[in-house]
Design an enzyme around this catalytic site. Sequence first.
Site, short mmCIF file in Angstrom:
data_model
loop_
_atom_site.label_atom_id
_atom_site.label_comp_id
_atom_site.label_asym_id
_atom_site.label_seq_id
_atom_site.Cartn_x
_atom_site.Cartn_y
_atom_site.Cartn_z
N ARG A 281 2.18 -17.39 -6.64
CA ARG A 281 0.65 -17.69 -6.90
C ARG A 281 0.06 -16.88 -7.83
O ARG A 281 0.72 -16.37 -8.77
CB ARG A 281 -0.03 -17.58 -5.62
CG ARG A 281 0.51 -18.60 -4.61
CD ARG A 281 -0.89 -19.06 -3.61
NE ARG A 281 -0.33 -20.08 -2.72
CZ ARG A 281 -0.02 -20.07 -1.29
NH1 ARG A 281 -0.17 -18.65 -0.85
NH2 ARG A 281 0.03 -20.91 -0.65
N GLU B 108 4.36 -12.87 -3.37
CA GLU B 108 3.01 -12.48 -3.08
C GLU B 108 2.81 -11.38 -2.01
O GLU B 108 3.68 -11.39 -1.27
CB GLU B 108 2.52 -13.79 -2.13
CG GLU B 108 1.27 -14.43 -2.27
CD GLU B 108 0.97 -15.51 -1.69
OE1 GLU B 108 1.79 -16.23 -0.59
OE2 GLU B 108 0.00 -16.47 -1.76
N THR C 95 11.08 -18.66 -1.50
CA THR C 95 12.69 -19.17 -1.70
C THR C 95 12.99 -19.38 -3.17
O THR C 95 13.97 -18.90 -3.77
CB THR C 95 13.00 -20.51 -0.86
OG1 THR C 95 12.46 -20.34 0.42
CG2 THR C 95 14.30 -20.91 -0.94
N GLY D 273 7.88 -23.39 -0.11
CA GLY D 273 8.96 -23.12 -0.53
C GLY D 273 9.01 -21.80 -1.89
O GLY D 273 10.11 -21.98 -2.71
N LYS D 274 8.04 -21.17 -1.86
CA LYS D 274 7.62 -20.42 -3.10
C LYS D 274 8.46 -19.14 -3.23
O LYS D 274 9.23 -18.82 -4.23
CB LYS D 274 5.95 -19.95 -3.21
CG LYS D 274 5.18 -21.18 -3.43
CD LYS D 274 3.73 -20.76 -3.44
CE LYS D 274 3.31 -19.93 -2.17
NZ LYS D 274 3.31 -21.00 -0.80
N GLY E 104 2.05 -23.52 -4.91
CA GLY E 104 2.25 -24.39 -3.88
C GLY E 104 1.59 -24.15 -2.81
O GLY E 104 1.08 -23.15 -2.51
N ASN E 105 1.66 -25.22 -1.77
CA ASN E 105 0.99 -25.22 -0.37
C ASN E 105 1.48 -24.04 0.37
O ASN E 105 2.76 -23.56 0.13
CB ASN E 105 1.05 -26.65 0.34
CG ASN E 105 -0.09 -26.64 1.25
OD1 ASN E 105 -0.52 -25.62 1.76
ND2 ASN E 105 0.02 -27.89 1.62
N1 LIG Z 1 13.91 -26.86 0.97
C1 LIG Z 1 13.72 -26.00 2.03
N2 LIG Z 1 14.03 -26.98 3.19
C2 LIG Z 1 13.96 -26.47 4.63
N3 LIG Z 1 13.50 -25.37 4.69
C3 LIG Z 1 13.06 -24.69 3.60
C4 LIG Z 1 13.18 -25.11 2.42
N4 LIG Z 1 12.68 -24.24 1.42
C5 LIG Z 1 12.20 -22.95 2.30
N5 LIG Z 1 12.46 -23.20 3.63
C6 LIG Z 1 12.09 -22.68 4.57
O1 LIG Z 1 10.80 -23.10 4.85
C7 LIG Z 1 9.89 -21.59 5.23
C8 LIG Z 1 8.94 -21.35 4.17
O2 LIG Z 1 9.57 -21.03 2.96
P1 LIG Z 1 9.09 -20.02 1.96
O3 LIG Z 1 10.00 -19.96 0.80
O4 LIG Z 1 8.78 -18.74 2.70
O5 LIG Z 1 7.74 -20.55 1.54
P2 LIG Z 1 6.29 -20.13 0.86
O6 LIG Z 1 6.78 -18.76 0.20
O7 LIG Z 1 5.89 -21.17 -0.02
O8 LIG Z 1 5.37 -19.88 2.24
C9 LIG Z 1 11.21 -20.55 5.09
O9 LIG Z 1 11.51 -20.41 6.70
C10 LIG Z 1 12.19 -20.99 4.36
O10 LIG Z 1 13.23 -20.51 4.93
O1 LIG Z 2 -5.72 -16.67 -1.39
C1 LIG Z 2 -4.95 -16.64 -0.62
C2 LIG Z 2 -3.63 -16.83 -0.61
C3 LIG Z 2 -2.95 -16.86 0.69
N1 LIG Z 2 -3.49 -17.10 1.80
C4 LIG Z 2 -2.80 -17.38 3.11
C5 LIG Z 2 -2.35 -18.48 3.13
C6 LIG Z 2 -0.86 -18.15 3.86
O2 LIG Z 2 -1.08 -17.97 5.28
C7 LIG Z 2 -0.60 -16.83 3.39
C8 LIG Z 2 0.37 -16.89 2.27
O3 LIG Z 2 1.58 -17.55 2.60
P1 LIG Z 2 2.57 -18.30 1.69
O4 LIG Z 2 3.44 -18.75 2.68
O5 LIG Z 2 2.98 -17.42 0.61
O6 LIG Z 2 1.71 -19.56 0.95
O7 LIG Z 2 -1.81 -16.23 3.11
C9 LIG Z 2 -4.83 -17.05 2.00
O8 LIG Z 2 -5.56 -17.18 3.01
N2 LIG Z 2 -5.61 -16.88 0.83
#
Ligand SMILES: Nc1ncnc2c1ncn2[C@@H]1O[C@H](COP(=O)(O)OP(=O)(O)O)[C@@H](O)[C@H]1O
Ligand SMILES: O=c1ccn([C@H]2C[C@H](O)[C@@H](COP(=O)(O)O)O2)c(=O)[nH]1
Length: 282
Positions: free
Chosen positions: A155, A102, A86, A83-84, A78-79
Amino acid sequence: MLAAAGLSGRLLVRGVRTLPPYAVSPPSLCGVAYYRGKQTPANSGTLIPSRALSGRQQATGKLVRNGEDKNAVICIEGNIASGKTTCLEYFSNTSNIEVLTEPVCKWRNLRGHNPLGLMYQDPERWGLTLQTYVQLTMLDRHLSTISAPIRMIERSIFSAKYIFVESLFKSGKMPEVDFAVLSEWFDWITANIFIPVDLIVYLQTSPQTCHKRLKQRSREEEKVIPLEYLESIHQLHEDWLIRKSSFPLPAPVLVIPADHDLQEMLHQFEENRDKILAASSL
Ligand SMILES: Nc1ncnc2c1ncn2[C@@H]1O[C@H](COP(=O)(O)OP(=O)(O)O)[C@@H](O)[C@H]1O
Ligand SMILES: O=c1ccn([C@H]2C[C@H](O)[C@@H](COP(=O)(O)O)O2)c(=O)[nH]1
C-alpha cells in the site's frame, strides 16, 4: 509537529481504556524491511530540500530524502486480504528488491493500545486516531532508508487517504472535522515532501474472494468486517485505479487479476516480474 510525530532529528528543514483481549499483538515484524530474506532496520532518512529533480512527480521545493530519487518505488495495492503480503513475500527473495510490509502490527500495538481494533469497534470515535497513525507510519515506509535499488511497499500513503479515510468519511462514520484535519495533514505532506512512486501494482480481486481469505486469515480485529465493507473498499479501488475517476494517480498502474488460487498467483507474479522490475529503469 513532525518532531512530536517521531520524525525529529531527521528533517533538515531549510526550506486508559480497557482493551479487549486481542488488544496487543507482538511487535515482532514491525519496523523491518526484507531484503533477500534478511531483515534490515527501516530507519527514516534525512530529509533535505530538493533541487530541480527530473521526472516522476514535481519535486522542486519539496523536502527530499538525502540521496533519494535513485530507488525505484513500487506500491502493491488491493483490497483487504487480496494477497498483497503474499505478493511481497514472493518478491522478497529477489535481489535488488527490498520489500516493506504494511505496518499492521504497529497499528495493533501502539504502546499497548490497539488503534486498529478500536477503529473497527467504534469507527466514529477512533477513525481519526487510526488514520493519523497510519498516515505517519506509511510516510515512514516511503522515507525509510533502504539498501536495495528497488523499494516495494505494501500500500501507500495515497491509498490510506484515497481509500480508507475516504471510506470512513463517505460512509458517515468520520465527522467532517476529523476528515478536514486528516486532509490538511495529507495535503501538507504531499505538497512539501517528495514521495515518489514509479509503479502501482493493483491486485484486483472480487470482494467475495477477499471475504473468504479474510475469514481464513482470521485476524481478531477484522472479525466484524461484513462483505459490504469489502465491496465499498473494492469500489474505491476501482474508481481510483481502473476508472481513474476519483483521485490523482501517483504512477502508472499494472493490474494483476488476483482471484486465482495460490499456485496460479505465484505463476502470475513470475509472469509479471519483468514488467514490475521495469519500474527501476523508468
Ligand atoms: N491466491 C490465494 N489463494 C488463496 N488464499 C490466499 C491467496 N493469496 C493469499 N491467500 C491467503 O489469504 C489470506 C490473506 O492474504 P494476504 O497476503 O495476507 O493478503 P493482504 O496482505 O492483501 O491482506 C492469507 O491467509 C493468505 O495465506
Ligand atoms: O489506511 C488504512 C489501511 C489499512 N487499514 C486496515 C484494513 C485492514 O483491516 C488492515 C490492513 O490489512 P491488509 O490485510 O493489509 O489489507 O488495516 C485501515 O483501516 N486503514
